[in-house]
Each structure stands twice: as structure tokens, then as C-alpha cells.
Motif scaffolding. Sequence first.
Motif, PDB file in Angstrom:
ATOM      1  N   HIS A 207       0.822  -1.207   0.000  1.00 45.37           N
ATOM      2  CA  HIS A 207       0.000   0.000   0.000  1.00 45.37           C
ATOM      3  C   HIS A 207       0.861   1.263   0.000  1.00 45.37           C
ATOM      4  CE1 HIS A 207      -2.729   3.108   1.652  1.00 45.37           C
ATOM      5  NE2 HIS A 207      -3.660   2.419   0.997  1.00 45.37           N
ATOM      6  N   GLU A 208       1.937   1.250   0.778  1.00 46.93           N
ATOM      7  CA  GLU A 208       2.797   2.429   0.864  1.00 46.93           C
ATOM      8  C   GLU A 208       3.948   2.381  -0.139  1.00 46.93           C
ATOM      9  OE1 GLU A 208       2.053   5.025   2.563  1.00 46.93           O
ATOM     10  OE2 GLU A 208       0.317   4.100   3.525  1.00 46.93           O
ATOM     11  N   VAL A 209       4.601   1.219  -0.270  1.00 53.70           N
ATOM     12  CA  VAL A 209       5.797   1.171  -1.125  1.00 53.70           C
ATOM     13  C   VAL A 209       5.453   1.402  -2.589  1.00 53.70           C
ATOM     14  CG1 VAL A 209       7.046  -0.334   0.451  1.00 53.70           C
ATOM     15  CG2 VAL A 209       5.680  -1.349  -1.368  1.00 53.70           C
ATOM     16  N   ALA A 215      11.821   3.583  -6.023  1.00 57.91           N
ATOM     17  CA  ALA A 215      11.689   2.144  -6.307  1.00 57.91           C
ATOM     18  C   ALA A 215      10.250   1.870  -6.746  1.00 57.91           C
ATOM     19  CB  ALA A 215      12.058   1.311  -5.081  1.00 57.91           C
ATOM     20  N   PRO A 216       9.843   2.447  -7.878  1.00 56.98           N
ATOM     21  CA  PRO A 216       8.463   2.245  -8.352  1.00 56.98           C
ATOM     22  C   PRO A 216       8.231   0.806  -8.780  1.00 56.98           C
ATOM     23  CG  PRO A 216       9.759   3.334 -10.039  1.00 56.98           C
ATOM     24  CD  PRO A 216      10.626   3.275  -8.815  1.00 56.98           C
ATOM     25  N   ARG A 239      -3.011   4.715  -7.287  1.00 60.38           N
ATOM     26  CA  ARG A 239      -1.578   4.550  -7.033  1.00 60.38           C
ATOM     27  C   ARG A 239      -0.856   3.772  -8.133  1.00 60.38           C
ATOM     28  NH1 ARG A 239      -0.625   4.367  -0.612  1.00 60.38           N
ATOM     29  NH2 ARG A 239      -2.353   5.698  -0.014  1.00 60.38           N
ATOM     30  N   LEU A 240      -1.599   3.147  -9.012  1.00 57.41           N
ATOM     31  CA  LEU A 240      -1.005   2.407 -10.122  1.00 57.41           C
ATOM     32  C   LEU A 240      -1.635   2.888 -11.429  1.00 57.41           C
ATOM     33  CD1 LEU A 240      -0.927  -1.232  -8.719  1.00 57.41           C
ATOM     34  CD2 LEU A 240       1.053   0.059  -9.470  1.00 57.41           C
ATOM     35  N   ARG A 241      -0.821   3.434 -12.283  1.00 59.96           N
ATOM     36  CA  ARG A 241      -1.323   3.858 -13.596  1.00 59.96           C
ATOM     37  C   ARG A 241      -1.578   2.617 -14.451  1.00 59.96           C
ATOM     38  NH1 ARG A 241       1.625   8.845 -16.046  1.00 59.96           N
ATOM     39  NH2 ARG A 241       0.375   9.732 -14.358  1.00 59.96           N
ATOM     40  N   ARG A 242      -2.743   2.545 -15.061  1.00 62.88           N
ATOM     41  CA  ARG A 242      -3.152   1.336 -15.775  1.00 62.88           C
ATOM     42  C   ARG A 242      -2.820   1.411 -17.258  1.00 62.88           C
ATOM     43  NH1 ARG A 242      -9.149   0.354 -12.990  1.00 62.88           N
ATOM     44  NH2 ARG A 242      -8.406   0.477 -10.823  1.00 62.88           N
TER      45      ARG A 242
END
Length: 586
Positions: A207-209, A215-216, A239-242
Motif C-alpha cells: 500500500h505504501e511502497v 523504487a516504483p 496509485r497504479l497507472r493502468r
Amino acid sequence: MREKNVKMRYPLSESIGDPDLLVGREKEFALLGRWLDLIPRRMGKSRVLLGRRKSGKTAIVQRIFNRLWTENRGIIPFYFNIKEKKTWYPDFAIGYYRAFASQYISFLEQDERLVRSPLSLERIREYGMSESLDILAEDVSELLWNRERELYDSVWEIAYTAPRRFADIFDQRILVIIDEFQNITQYIYPDRERRTEPDETLAGSFHEVVESKIAPMLVTGSYVGWLISVIDKYLEAGRLRRTLIDPYLTSEHGLQAVYKYAEASGVPVTNESAEQINQLCMSDPFFISCVIQSEFEGKDLTTEEGVVNTVHHEITDRESEMSMTWGEYIELMLDKVNDRHAKQMLLHLSRYPDRDWTPRELKKELGLDIDEGEIRKKLEIMVRADVIRKGAADIDFRGLSDGTLNLILRRRFEKEIRDFAPDLKKDFNEELDRLRRDRNSLRGRLGNLVGKFAEFQLFTEFRSRKRFSLSAYFDGAEDDTKLNITDVRMREKFQRRDGKETEIDVLADSDCGRTILVEVKKTKDRTGLRMVRTFQEKREAYSERFPKRTVLPAFLSVGGFTRGAMKFCKENGIGTATEIRYFQEK
């Protein structure tokens, strides 16, 4: 993705097999290349690649790993695949850390072996102590201490935070690639005997990293609905580009895939049948590979009938690789919704994937004798099973734009739903009839593609024609003997008498002792005198190396020849051509 003049290395064995089989995907690599360029500047936001199985996601991320590892462009790659295998929680954590640490060390030392065979924790600690990388030695000591005391949450925390911690401590950029991320919710068990339910919340560890800019993450998933629900629930959607991965190549790249798979597999095709395979397989590289490598007893991919029969076998035989791969998707849905209504809706939505349908519209269109609430419940289950998609509104649903899936569904369900079996062979032949009627267009397409992969087309033409004189393809060929070709090879290497190695683009042996040597230049620039002289040197070297063969030289230059180059070719008996001639009598 930018290319550098560095010889490509493959420390990570790519699941596609021969790296040369990865064709097309320029759009995807360009997009991801721009994203990778942002990472050194701390602007690369974590990303997810979404697409059904066998759509090319793993091939793409594995190639990205190998390019980053080879080019050493300031980003350290880490690749981890979460397998569909029940695994005990601490074992998973230790495996994750060993993979990361070993790949990190392999990048520093440029040692490919450490990617393929991860180091033990003891070896990782020894390396950390000998190279003054205290963090490695300390991590291993902490891992072992916590595991011994059954503090498994602490073991996992050390593992999943490692890439971000290393990047922070050493001011580095690390790309964390996790393949099949959704499996973390189904296959990691909190008890050693795996008797309880898997710990679905483990995905929330990231969730945080996942927000890290040093470090994506680049994650993939083959069950799109399932993965999206995991992301929405545990990682927060934004938080995640699709990025959606289309399983289909362009028509041009699909044809290239046919040639490459045929050559790599040693399966004969003709230029005409290659286009037919590509057409029926809808430029789906996985479908193409299944047809080329099909174990169908009557396989003959040099004739139209043979192509139709082989494609039909891959779709209809439940034991074929194609059917079994799609069967996994369908069975996932049938485990939860195994009734006529669900199958009827699935088949209908797959036939009309270009529009949204509401439960009310489906009830009316299909004459369903269940209420709209029940229809919607079944549709939601099919969305989670990744066999249909949500539409624009919450009550809208649509089929996958996947012609391959539609073929499988028709074979599985059409007889049950519509009381008659689909005649897929008839459909395939009608599709090829349309292609045949447009033969001039086909000839034009093949001609236009010469600049992309002329070697494959010339190789295929020589191998399928077998009996011809060189003048059928090249002007100015001095020897007009009718040849009987016994062997054709591409990019054939041989050693000259001085020990140097040289390469011929296309080589064909005839049973009369003659050998055709062809140099191919695919760029639009005209071939100059220097290049044809270099080819003449290859010809002479080959004659010296194999004095019993009579060499017939030829040069195919898509961009044409300069006046000096053409004069040289005529004087030295080198046949010339600027295109490949098709559809002559054979």
C-alpha cells in the motif's frame, strides 16, 4: 524504449523462448520507455499492465528487465513472478528477498548466473560482509532471527521493503517488476499445512511502497477483473497507472510473427499460406504459435485446406494448447455460474463486443425468464471471472473485444444455446475466399512488407517453390539453370579461410551442386558500390571455402542501386532485384 549500441544480454530467461520471436509491440515499448526515462528524475509513477493470459505482458516486462540489466542506464531491475502454487507465508517472504538480493548483486557484478540461480541467505550475508554492504548482512541476520522466533510479519516486512530501502540508502533507482500480482491474494498461506484460507490481505503490504518514486513498481495481471478489484481494495486505484495490453498485433507484425515462428519451428509455409494463417489467427501471436506448433496429425501449412484444418483443430480439440488455455478462463466462470442463462449472455456479449448492454436489454433481446436482478448478479460474476467487462455506467456490461475468445465460446456453447453446432470450417473458408478475391491487395501488402522482413519472405518463397531458375527473381543472373532446391537457410554463417566469420542473409542449395547466395538490404537508401563489393568478397570467400559448389550470387535491395553499384553487379554476374515477385506458376 531507447536502444543503445550494447550487445543484448539475457540474464533472465524469457518465457517466449528465442528472444527473436518477440515481434511488434513498438507502441507498448515506446510508452514504457518514456515512463522509464522519468524514473531517474523521481517522476515515474508505479504502473500496472492489464491483459488476458498469453497477451504478451510477461514477454514485455521480461524484455524490459533484460534491457535495463544490459544497458546499465541507472535503473536496477528486479523481477519476481508470483506463481499459482500454494506457498507458506515465511517461505514466500524468504524467496522474495533472496530473489531481490541476488538480482541486485548480479547487477552490481554483471553476473548473469545470479538471476537464474538465487543465492542462499548465507551466501548473501557473506557477500555483504566481504563487499562492505552492511545492509545485506544485517537483513539476513534479521530475517533468520525473526524466522526462528516465528515473527513472520517482520520477516515479510524486511523482504517487501528491501528495494525501497536499498534505493534510499544508496541513492539508486530500482524498478520492482512483479508478474501476476493478483496471485498474492490466493496462493500465500499463513499456516505451514495450508489448511486455512490464503491471506488475501497480503497485497495490502504494498500500500505504501507502491508510491515510491525511487523504487516504483511495474506489476502485471492476467485476470483483469480480479487484479483491478485487488488494486482498488488494497492499493487504492490511483496509485497504479493502468495500461491495457492488446493481445493482437498489427496485421503487418502478425505476418512477421508467422514467418518467425515457422522458421524457428522448422515448419514449411508459403507466402500465401502465411497470410492465410495470420488472417485466421487475427494477428494473435499466441494463436499463431499454437497453429505453427500444432500437433494435429494432418497438419500441412503450405495449402489453404491444411491451414483451415489446423486452425480448426486448435479451436475445437479440447486437448489443444489453444483450447486448454482459454478453457482455464471459461472454467473459472463456470465454477460459479454454470447455467444456460449465463452461457447465453456470455455468447451474446462476445458476439457484440462493440456496445454496452444493460440487464434489461439482455432480458428482452435473449428472452430470458429470470428477473433483472438475477441477470445482473450473473453478469457481475462473469466480470470478476474476466470473461466480460463493465461498460460505461454501473449497469452496463460488454463482451471482450477478443475474436479468439468468441471462436472458443462458439465451439463450447453455441450448440447448447442455439441447438446446432457452429460450422467453423465454413466460416474460415469464407474468410479466405474474401482474401482470395482481393489477391491484388494481398500481393501489394506482401510487396510493401519486403522492407520489413525480406529475408523471411525470400526464404519462404525459395523453400516453397523449390524448382526455379534464379532469373525468376533476379535480373542479370548469368546462370539460368533450372534448380531443384534441397535446403534453404537464413543468416547462414561460415568461417573464411583467414578465420573470420561472415554471414549470408539467404542461402539455398540445389541438388545440381549450385548454391544461391543472396544479400538483402531492406532500407530505402540505394545500395552503393561499397556494399556490393563487400558482398562480392563474401561470394569469393564462400567459393574458396566450398570449392565444389557453383555459386549463384544475387542482391535484393529494396531502395534500389546506385549507377556504380548496378554496373559492378552486371560486370560480376550478380543478379539484382528491388522486390520479390510472387504468384508465378510453380
